[in-house]
Each structure stands twice: as structure tokens, then as C-alpha cells.
Design a protein around this motif. Structure first.
Motif, PDB file in Angstrom:
ATOM      1  N   TYR A 186      91.531  77.703 144.166  1.00 52.16           N
ATOM      2  CA  TYR A 186      91.065  76.404 143.665  1.00 52.16           C
ATOM      3  C   TYR A 186      90.359  75.636 144.776  1.00 52.16           C
ATOM      4  N   ALA A 187      89.164  75.173 144.485  1.00 47.75           N
ATOM      5  CA  ALA A 187      88.425  74.244 145.346  1.00 47.75           C
ATOM      6  C   ALA A 187      87.546  73.428 144.408  1.00 47.75           C
ATOM      7  N   LYS A 188      87.859  72.170 144.247  1.00 45.05           N
ATOM      8  CA  LYS A 188      87.193  71.319 143.254  1.00 45.05           C
ATOM      9  C   LYS A 188      85.687  71.421 143.371  1.00 45.05           C
ATOM     10  N   PRO A 189      85.007  71.705 142.260  1.00 41.30           N
ATOM     11  CA  PRO A 189      85.465  71.780 140.867  1.00 41.30           C
ATOM     12  C   PRO A 189      85.650  73.220 140.363  1.00 41.30           C
ATOM     13  N   TYR A 190      85.950  74.145 141.255  1.00 41.81           N
ATOM     14  CA  TYR A 190      86.044  75.549 140.880  1.00 41.81           C
ATOM     15  C   TYR A 190      87.502  75.994 140.792  1.00 41.81           C
ATOM     16  N   PHE A 191      87.742  76.912 139.856  1.00 40.35           N
ATOM     17  CA  PHE A 191      89.064  77.524 139.726  1.00 40.35           C
ATOM     18  C   PHE A 191      88.880  78.980 139.323  1.00 40.35           C
TER      19      PHE A 191
END
Length: 579
Positions: free
Chosen positions: A41-46
Motif C-alpha cells: 500500500y502506498a496512497k493511492p495504490y493498493f
């Protein structure tokens, strides 16, 4: 959440996962792996993967991040060294959850109640927290409009096509990848006109105590500018200017984290970078001044909202239109909306540019920190501020000095903002003048009426008692112009007559002269005795007393009542003839 592009590879001992997350908030990311589960997770990715083999956390795992490409590379040790994982190129299968669940039960009891007896759900049922994922699809360059570019030097495109839903609060423009520069400006001007509030502007204009306090604040660059003008004078060499500005340890740490890169910019893009720098510095100077250097939760909003470069991806052709745009936004969006604040910020920006690129870099580092701590404003660091922090270190000081001179020569008036400020101010002054005149007239009228009304009140009280007697005597004089002594009476206490105005007088022959009295009904009474007619004195005085009791009202002060009553009684006794 967005599913990032990813790729998997392996060697006998490690599984390597490469994840591409452009414009992600890499300062805050999480990696979890255990058995066949892998989550990132690393905003905005999951990203969640179900691996074909088991991995283990034993201290040999490794990770790295390529800032230029936006790629995380994670090496995970295999639980069984030498094991070969099958199907690493089957990306869709890897994205599927480990267990397939359906919304309907496989076996349903017919006639069973829909609600359990206890009215609560069965705690043994496991809730499905898995997020549905879809494979990442790269947007081809041919699908993008070459005229819809943005970012530092207009080098970016296609960023918001997938991030629009996640980062819609950062910018005001919708679909920037499909909106040309001319359309952006047209929409921005319309949004500013719709947002402008005349009442808010006039409130700050007429009651500007808070604005005056903001204008009196001296930010950190004011002292440096004064020192520069005192010690250096007109000789502003780059080395001397750099010596005036010092960086904190935190700022030095920020500088070490940036990746050194070069920028290939054509002449138009190079000019655009300098113009956008003015726009960003204007917004930063306003924020620093109104907060007096104390950052708050609204700091990121203030900077990006006041800079059309950051929130509308605006492009510029000259310095004057930058000032006009900044002035309009100051009078439309923030808390303090005053034209003097616009001009003060304009002069602050000139000072920073004259202090050289060290002062400009210090401002950019502060903006970078503010955005990095704000969600989702961090995306603006990737689009603009990080590149500015690297580029400004190699910029020529002469260019910044020329930019400062161009900014000094520019001018800005209220009429140029297109918000009809002068008309609003004139109307406000007219209303204020009318209110002042109206209040002054009311006060003047009340002052004039107060003494006259009091005198009329006292006069009416004094004349009320004597009016009936004066009328009585004047009527008597009209009937007998040549009669005996007649003077105005002053007291109506007791029998109401004084020695100089007795109603019944005796002449030398013992005869009485008549005087006319007012009856009890306010009309004229009949004469008590006609001149020369002899009659008895006793009945006459008795009749006189009875009429006095029914016709006379008392209005004299109490302190004079006893003395006057005694004198009248004494006179009556003298006037009564002996039997």
C-alpha cells in the motif's frame, strides 16, 4: 484504490516484485507478506497478490525505490530455497483472492427465519474484507492530447486520467488531460467571478483592523533584505547573497533526499518555469504573512488555492497577468481579502527574488514540507515543487535578478482585476456618509427639543393655576373699563383674593361694588351686587363664600397656604358689618 502495474521474477532463493507507483506518497507505504499472501500500500495504490509458493520473513528481505521511474523493488526470500514458482506471468490469477466467496449460501434451509432468534449475526461467519482489483492498463501516448500538458515545464501528461477520483480535491480543474490551456483559463475566470463575495470584500475593506496587523508583520526575509540593503548596497554578488541565507539541519536533510537531474527545456518552457515560480512565491508569501509564520492545517490549501499554476495548471505569457490572477484569487478565496494585502505580498516576492536563489530555495523547501505533510497535496510536490527545488540550485542568479526587475516594473490597479472594486467602495462610502448625516440630524433635533419641552412643561404648570383668574379679570375690565382698581391675581389658595384684588369692596358710603366671577361650569357668573343697591352684608358674604367654594381651584405652593388664608379671613372679618 488503484491497482498499480507490477511484475514478478525469481531466482533460486528470492522472489522479486517490481511495483510501479508514479506520484504515490512514498513517504508512507506498507508492505506485508506471509506464506502465500503479499500486500502493498502506498496512497493511492493498493496491491494484493496470492502467490503460487510460500515466502518467509527471515531478515534477508530487501527493498528499494527508484524515484525517477516511481518503481518499488522488493526481494522476498522463499520458504523453501530452490523451489520454482509456477505461473508468475499469470497476473490476473495472482490478483484473485485466495478463497472464492459467493453472496448466496450454497445450502439454504427452506422456511427458516431470515433473522436469527437472538437478532444478531453469527460470529462464526468470516466477513470478506477483500477489495476487488483489476489489472493496470497503461494509457498510450497517442490517446493523450499534446496540448493538455502540465507540471514543471509542462513535462507531464496522463497523470490525472487514473488519479482524478483520488486527487480531485487537490486541483480545481476537472479532466486536465483533456482540457487545453485556453479552456483552463476560461473556466478559471468564470469560477473566480462566481466565488467573489462583495459583502466579504467590503467587510474587510471597511473594518480592516485584522488586515493592518497582518500588514505590520515582518517575515524572515524582511530582516535579510534590510541587511542586504545596508551591508551590500547595490552590489549584490551571488556569493554575498548566499551568505545571508542559512539552512537548518532539516532543510539540509530535505536537499539530500532529492535526486539530482537535468531538465531539457526549450525556450518557451524555460520562460514558463520562471513565470510559474513568481506565481508560486506570491501564494507562499501570502500564506506566511497571514499566519505570521505559524503553519496550520489550512496552509497547504492557501498556497495551492492562491496559485493558478498549482490548482488550474495555468500557463503565463507575461508578469502582469500573473499579478492580475493572484489579486483576483486573494479577493475571492482566503480569509483576509484586501487589496493592500495583495500589494504587500507583491513587494515581498520582489524582495525574495532580489535575495537570490538561496532565499528562493528556502521558500520552496518550506512549501515542499507543507505539501508532504498534507493529504492529498503531496501530489503537487511530484508535479512541481520537487523539480523546482532541484532546478533552482542550477539556475542563474542573473535570470532571477532580471525577473525581479520585471516584477518591479509591473503595476496593478483595482480596476484591472475586473471585479468592480472601485464602484463597490464608492457605494459603501456613500451609504456610510448617509448614515452619518442621518445620525447627526437625529442628535441635533433631540438636543433642540429637550430644553424647549421642559420649559413648556414648567410654563404650563405655572400658568395652569392663573389662567382662569386672568380670564376672569380681563372680562371684568371689558365690562367696566372705568371701574376701580383691578390687578392680576397670583394665588388661588383658600378664598383666592388678595388685598389688591378683592372681589367685594366697600366704598365710603358702605355700599359694595360688584365683581364678576366665573361659575363652576367655566362660564361667566352673574354679578353679586349691582352698584348703588343697598342690601344686607351678612347674606351677601355668605353667598360669596358659597360661590368661591364651587368655582375656585387651588394651585399655589403649600408653604404659602397658611399665611394667605389667615390674611383673607382677617380681611373678611373686617369687611363684615356689625349687626
Amino acid at each position: 484504490m488503484l491497482t498499480p502495474a507490477f511484475d514478478l521474477s525469481q531466482d533460486p532463493d528470492f522472489l522479486t516484485v517490481a511495483i510501479r507507483v508514479p506520484y504515490a506518497r512514498v513517504s508512507e507505504f506498507d508492505v506485508y507478506f506471509e506464506g502465500v499472501d503479499f500486500k502493498f500500500y502506498a496512497k493511492p495504490y493498493f496491491l494484493r497478490l496470492t502467490l503460487p509458493g510460500r515466502i518467509v520473513e527471515n531478515g534477508n528481505e530487501q527493498g528499494s525505490y527508484d524515484a525517477d521511474k516511481g518503481i518499488f523493488t522488493i526481494r522476498l526470500p522463499k520458504e523453501t530455497p530452490g523451489q520454482h514458482f509456477e505461473g508468475l506471468n499469470m497476473l490476473t490469477a495472482l490478483l484473485a483472492p485466495r478463497k472464492s466467496r459467493t453472496a448466496k449460501p450454497l445450502v439454504e434451509e427452506i422456511g427458516a427465519s431470515e433473522v436469527s432468534e437472538g437478532g444478531v449475526e453469527d460470529d462464526d461467519d468470516e466477513f470478506d474484507w477483500e477489495i476487488e482489483q483489476s489489472p493496470y492498463e497503461e494509457v498510450p501516448e497517442s490517446a493523450l492530447n499534446p496540448n493538455c500538458r502540465y507540471g514543471f515545464g509542462n513535462l507531464r501528461s496522463g497523470v490525472f486520467q487514473r488519479l482524478q477520483d483520488e486527487l480531485s480535491d487537490v486541483i480545481d480543474i476537472k479532466d486536465p488531460d483533456f482540457t487545453s490551456a485556453a479552456e483552463r483559463r476560461q473556466k478559471r475566470l468564470a469560477a473566480e467571478l462566481a466565488k467573489f463575495d462583495p459583502d466579504h470584500y467590503l467587510a474587510d475593506f471597511m473594518e480592516d483592523e485584522a488586515v493592518k496587523q497582518v500588514l505590520e508583520y515582518n517575515p524572515w526575509w524582511s530582516d535579510l533584505y534590510s541587511e542586504m540593503m545596508t551591508s551590500l548596497g547595490k552590489s549584490q554578488e551571488e556569493e554575498n547573497l548566499a551568505a545571508l541565507v542559512s539552512f537548518s539541519e532539516e532543510e539540509k536533510y530535505q536537499l539530500r533526499k532529492f535526486v539530482n537531474k537535468s531538465y531539457l527545456l526549450d525556450k518557451k518552457a524555460h520562460r514558463q518555469v520562471y513565470y510559474s515560480l513568481i506565481d508560486i512565491l506570491l501564494a507562499y508569501c501570502y500564506e506566511t504573512r497571514v499566519t505570521e509564520g505559524e503553519r496550520n492545517v489550512e496552509s497547504a490549501w492557501n498556497i495551492r488555492k492562491l496559485s493558478p499554476t498549482l490548482c488550474w495548471f495555468e500557463t503565463w505569457t507575461n508578469v502582469h497577468e500573473i499579478l492580475v490572477s493572484f489579486g483576483r484569487r486573494v479577493l475571492c478565496y482566503p480569509l483576509y481579502r484586501h487589496f493592500k494585502l495583495v500589494m504587500k505580498t507583491y513587494r515581498d516576492t520582489i524582495k525574495i527574488l532580489q535575495l537570490g536563489k538561496s532565499a528562493v530555495l528556502k521558500c520552496l523547501l518550506d512549501i515542499h514540507k507543507i505539501f508532504q505533510e498534507n493529504d492529498p497535496a503531496y501530489i503537487l510536490n511530484d508535479l512541481y515543487i520537487s523539480d523546482y527545488c532541484v532546478w533552482i540550485q542550477k539556475a542563474k542568479s542573473k535570470k532571477l535578478a532580471a525577473l525581479a526587475e520585471a516584477l518591479k516594473k509591473a503595476s496593478l490597479t483595482k480596476a484591472q482585476l475586473g471585479l468592480e472594486l472601485e464602484e463597490l467602495e464608492a457605494a459603501a462610502f456613500l451609504v456610510q456618509e448617509e448614515e452619518t448625516t442621518s445620525k447627526a440630524g437625529v442628535h441635533s433635533t433631540s438636543r433642540q427639543q429637550t430644553p424647549s419641552s421642559s420649559s413648556e412643561t414648567s410654563g404650563s404648570e405655572e400658568s395652569e393655576g392663573s389662567a382662569s383668574l386672568e380670564t376672569e379679570e380681563s372680562d371684568s375690565e371689558q365690562e367696566e373699563p372705568g371701574g376701580g382698581e383691578s390687578e392680576t391675581g397670583h394665588s388661588l389658595l383658600g378664598p383666592f383674593v388678595e388685598e389688591s384684588s378683592m372681589a367685594l369692596l366697600l366704598n365710603d358710603g358702605g355700599m359694595c361694588r360688584s365683581t364678576t366671577f366665573l361659575g363652576s361650569d367655566g362660564g361667566r357668573g352673574q354679578p353679586l351686587a349691582s352698584p348703588g343697591a343697598p342690601r344686607a352684608f351678612g347674606p351677601l358674604i355668605q353667598e360669596l363664600g358659597e360661590q368661591l367654594e364651587t368655582s375656585v381651584q387651588i394651585s399655589e405652593p403649600k408653604d404659602s397656604a397658611a399665611g394667605q388664608q389667615d390674611s383673607v379671613l382677617e380681611r373678611e372679618s373686617r369687611q363684615t358689618p356689625e349687626d
